[in-house]
Scaffold this motif. Structure first.
Motif, PDB file in Angstrom:
ATOM      1  N   GLU A  38       0.831  -1.208   0.000  1.00 31.98           N
ATOM      2  CA  GLU A  38       0.000   0.000   0.000  1.00 31.98           C
ATOM      3  C   GLU A  38       0.866   1.258   0.000  1.00 31.98           C
ATOM      4  O   GLU A  38       0.558   2.235  -0.698  1.00 31.98           O
ATOM      5  CB  GLU A  38      -0.917   0.002   1.232  1.00 31.98           C
ATOM      6  N   VAL A  39       1.942   1.248   0.765  1.00 29.46           N
ATOM      7  CA  VAL A  39       2.832   2.409   0.808  1.00 29.46           C
ATOM      8  C   VAL A  39       3.659   2.489  -0.466  1.00 29.46           C
ATOM      9  O   VAL A  39       3.750   3.546  -1.110  1.00 29.46           O
ATOM     10  CB  VAL A  39       3.746   2.349   2.045  1.00 29.46           C
ATOM     11  N   LEU A  40       4.252   1.385  -0.876  1.00 25.68           N
ATOM     12  CA  LEU A  40       5.163   1.406  -2.015  1.00 25.68           C
ATOM     13  C   LEU A  40       4.467   1.754  -3.317  1.00 25.68           C
ATOM     14  O   LEU A  40       5.084   2.333  -4.224  1.00 25.68           O
ATOM     15  CB  LEU A  40       5.874   0.049  -2.135  1.00 25.68           C
ATOM     16  N   ASP A  41       3.192   1.395  -3.432  1.00 24.24           N
ATOM     17  CA  ASP A  41       2.452   1.690  -4.656  1.00 24.24           C
ATOM     18  C   ASP A  41       1.753   3.050  -4.604  1.00 24.24           C
ATOM     19  O   ASP A  41       1.000   3.399  -5.520  1.00 24.24           O
ATOM     20  CB  ASP A  41       1.416   0.595  -4.933  1.00 24.24           C
ATOM     21  N   SER A  42       1.993   3.812  -3.543  1.00 22.90           N
ATOM     22  CA  SER A  42       1.401   5.144  -3.414  1.00 22.90           C
ATOM     23  C   SER A  42       2.515   6.192  -3.480  1.00 22.90           C
ATOM     24  O   SER A  42       3.693   5.861  -3.684  1.00 22.90           O
ATOM     25  CB  SER A  42       0.643   5.257  -2.089  1.00 22.90           C
ATOM     26  N   ASP A  43       2.156   7.424  -3.281  1.00 24.31           N
ATOM     27  CA  ASP A  43       3.153   8.491  -3.216  1.00 24.31           C
ATOM     28  C   ASP A  43       3.649   8.569  -1.768  1.00 24.31           C
ATOM     29  O   ASP A  43       2.989   9.142  -0.906  1.00 24.31           O
ATOM     30  CB  ASP A  43       2.534   9.823  -3.644  1.00 24.31           C
ATOM     31  N   LEU A  83       7.793  -9.406 -10.441  1.00 28.19           N
ATOM     32  CA  LEU A  83       7.068  -8.638  -9.430  1.00 28.19           C
ATOM     33  C   LEU A  83       7.965  -8.363  -8.220  1.00 28.19           C
ATOM     34  O   LEU A  83       8.032  -7.241  -7.712  1.00 28.19           O
ATOM     35  CB  LEU A  83       5.816  -9.402  -8.989  1.00 28.19           C
ATOM     36  N   VAL A  84       8.675  -9.408  -7.765  1.00 24.80           N
ATOM     37  CA  VAL A  84       9.555  -9.231  -6.611  1.00 24.80           C
ATOM     38  C   VAL A  84      10.688  -8.265  -6.951  1.00 24.80           C
ATOM     39  O   VAL A  84      11.066  -7.422  -6.131  1.00 24.80           O
ATOM     40  CB  VAL A  84      10.112 -10.581  -6.126  1.00 24.80           C
ATOM     41  N   ALA A  85      11.228  -8.364  -8.154  1.00 25.83           N
ATOM     42  CA  ALA A  85      12.287  -7.444  -8.574  1.00 25.83           C
ATOM     43  C   ALA A  85      11.787  -6.000  -8.514  1.00 25.83           C
ATOM     44  O   ALA A  85      12.516  -5.089  -8.098  1.00 25.83           O
ATOM     45  CB  ALA A  85      12.763  -7.790  -9.981  1.00 25.83           C
ATOM     46  N   ARG A  86      10.529  -5.803  -8.903  1.00 24.79           N
ATOM     47  CA  ARG A  86       9.944  -4.458  -8.839  1.00 24.79           C
ATOM     48  C   ARG A  86       9.839  -3.986  -7.396  1.00 24.79           C
ATOM     49  O   ARG A  86      10.140  -2.826  -7.081  1.00 24.79           O
ATOM     50  CB  ARG A  86       8.558  -4.462  -9.493  1.00 24.79           C
ATOM     51  N   ARG A  87       9.425  -4.870  -6.505  1.00 22.66           N
ATOM     52  CA  ARG A  87       9.335  -4.491  -5.090  1.00 22.66           C
ATOM     53  C   ARG A  87      10.725  -4.125  -4.542  1.00 22.66           C
ATOM     54  O   ARG A  87      10.864  -3.164  -3.768  1.00 22.66           O
ATOM     55  CB  ARG A  87       8.736  -5.634  -4.271  1.00 22.66           C
ATOM     56  N   MET A  88      11.741  -4.893  -4.908  1.00 25.42           N
ATOM     57  CA  MET A  88      13.091  -4.578  -4.447  1.00 25.42           C
ATOM     58  C   MET A  88      13.523  -3.198  -4.940  1.00 25.42           C
ATOM     59  O   MET A  88      14.129  -2.418  -4.203  1.00 25.42           O
ATOM     60  CB  MET A  88      14.086  -5.636  -4.948  1.00 25.42           C
ATOM     61  N   ASP A  89      13.198  -2.897  -6.193  1.00 27.96           N
ATOM     62  CA  ASP A  89      13.518  -1.578  -6.736  1.00 27.96           C
ATOM     63  C   ASP A  89      12.806  -0.475  -5.959  1.00 27.96           C
ATOM     64  O   ASP A  89      13.379   0.587  -5.691  1.00 27.96           O
ATOM     65  CB  ASP A  89      13.129  -1.504  -8.218  1.00 27.96           C
ATOM     66  N   GLN A  90      11.542  -0.714  -5.621  1.00 28.71           N
ATOM     67  CA  GLN A  90      10.801   0.288  -4.849  1.00 28.71           C
ATOM     68  C   GLN A  90      11.458   0.518  -3.494  1.00 28.71           C
ATOM     69  O   GLN A  90      11.573   1.655  -3.025  1.00 28.71           O
ATOM     70  CB  GLN A  90       9.349  -0.159  -4.667  1.00 28.71           C
ATOM     71  N   ASP A  93      14.469   2.601  -3.965  1.00 30.34           N
ATOM     72  CA  ASP A  93      14.072   4.004  -4.160  1.00 30.34           C
ATOM     73  C   ASP A  93      13.901   4.702  -2.813  1.00 30.34           C
ATOM     74  O   ASP A  93      14.310   5.856  -2.631  1.00 30.34           O
ATOM     75  CB  ASP A  93      12.756   4.081  -4.944  1.00 30.34           C
ATOM     76  N   VAL A  94      13.288   3.999  -1.855  1.00 32.23           N
ATOM     77  CA  VAL A  94      13.111   4.561  -0.515  1.00 32.23           C
ATOM     78  C   VAL A  94      14.468   4.799   0.137  1.00 32.23           C
ATOM     79  O   VAL A  94      14.702   5.848   0.742  1.00 32.23           O
ATOM     80  CB  VAL A  94      12.243   3.640   0.364  1.00 32.23           C
TER      81      VAL A  94
END
Length: 271
Positions: A38-43, A83-90, A93-94
């Motif tokens: 919810e946090v990672l897919d939001s601003d 999908l997991v690779a995308r989460r790791m990238d997010q 980014d943080v």
């Protein structure tokens, strides 16, 4: 001998409560407001700015808990690997936004794996290749950023499995994390070695520790001293290795931080 300095894993709302304590010795901080979908897919930029404001002037080490809900980094499905690779990238980014030099990720090893990886020809190698396919790009990006991914034990029974996986990558950006409560649960319930053995096994690859207590039946995240972990043995093992890991209290009830610190200080284990 200088006693190790203890920090804490905290959400933004709790940073303000423990700000003075964190700053008094520039304690390690693990930010835990950025791991959900919810946090990672939001601003989340305002959340990151708030964390930076609350830690302005702090000179200790900062990490984050990376995403982990609902997936494993050992997945064999190419679609889920993406999908997991995308989460790791997010998560990375943080790290860039809050100035974190470390991100906690979860081990892929399960209790089933412990009994079956040697039952299926080539299963150990396939696990390593699945993990490389899933987080290899994140490890390379972390190298370029100066961030270290630290792999936390979850169901791991043999601590050497995780060490061999980290060594397989041979990267300065992938190291070992130990959760003391997870290790104690595995020891009491599933026949794993005691917590201090996990520390000794990780040795120089240990870069992060979650400090929490339990009775060995469930993942309680209790105040230190409420459970049955042999903390003297854990800290003896920590003092014997050539590593200076982030040592952070990860308690379900953050009001247990002062009592946990009293427990460690009274025993001369940490400050």
């Amino acid at each position: 001998m200088t006693l190790p300095v203890i920090g804490a894993a905290l959400r933004n709302a709790e940073l303000e409560t423990y700000r003075d304590w964190l700053f008094d010795k520039d304690r390690d901080v693990e930010l835990q407001s950025f791991h959900t979908a919810e946090v990672l897919d939001s601003d989340w930029s305002a959340l990151a700015e708030e964390a930076c404001r609350l830690l302005d002037g702090h000179k200790g080490r900062i990490g984050i808990h990376g995403p982990f809900w609902g997936f494993t980094i050992g997945t064999m499905d190419p679609g889920f690997q993406q999908l997991v690779a995308r989460r790791m990238d997010q998560g990375l980014d943080v790290c860039a936004a809050v100035g974190a030099s470390q991100m906690v990720i979860h081990s892929p090893y399960t209790t089933w794996d412990y009994n079956n990886l040697d039952n299926l020809p080539g299963a150990r190698d396939r696990m390593m290749e699945n993990v490389r396919a899933t987080i290899g790009a994140a490890v390379k990006r972390a190298e370029d950023m100066g961030v270290t991914l630290v792999m936390e034990n979850i169901e791991d029974i043999d601590p050497m499995d995780r060490r061999r996986l980290v060594e397989h990558f041979d990267s300065p950006a992938l190291k070992i994390s130990i959760d003391t409560g997870h290790a104690h649960y595995a020891h009491q319930t599933n026949g794993a070695p005691p917590v201090d053995y996990y520390v000794t096994s990780a040795a120089d690859l240990l870069h992060h520790v979650h400090l929490q207590d339990n009775e060995g039946y469930a993942d309680r995240h209790w105040t230190l001293g409420e459970g049955t972990i042999r903390w003297d043995a854990v800290f003896r093992a920590l003092s014997a290795i050539d590593a200076t890991p982030h040592l952070v209290l990860e308690l379900r009830d953050k009001s247990g931080i002062p009592a946990s610190m009293r427990y460690l200080e009274e025993r001369g284990l940490a400050q």
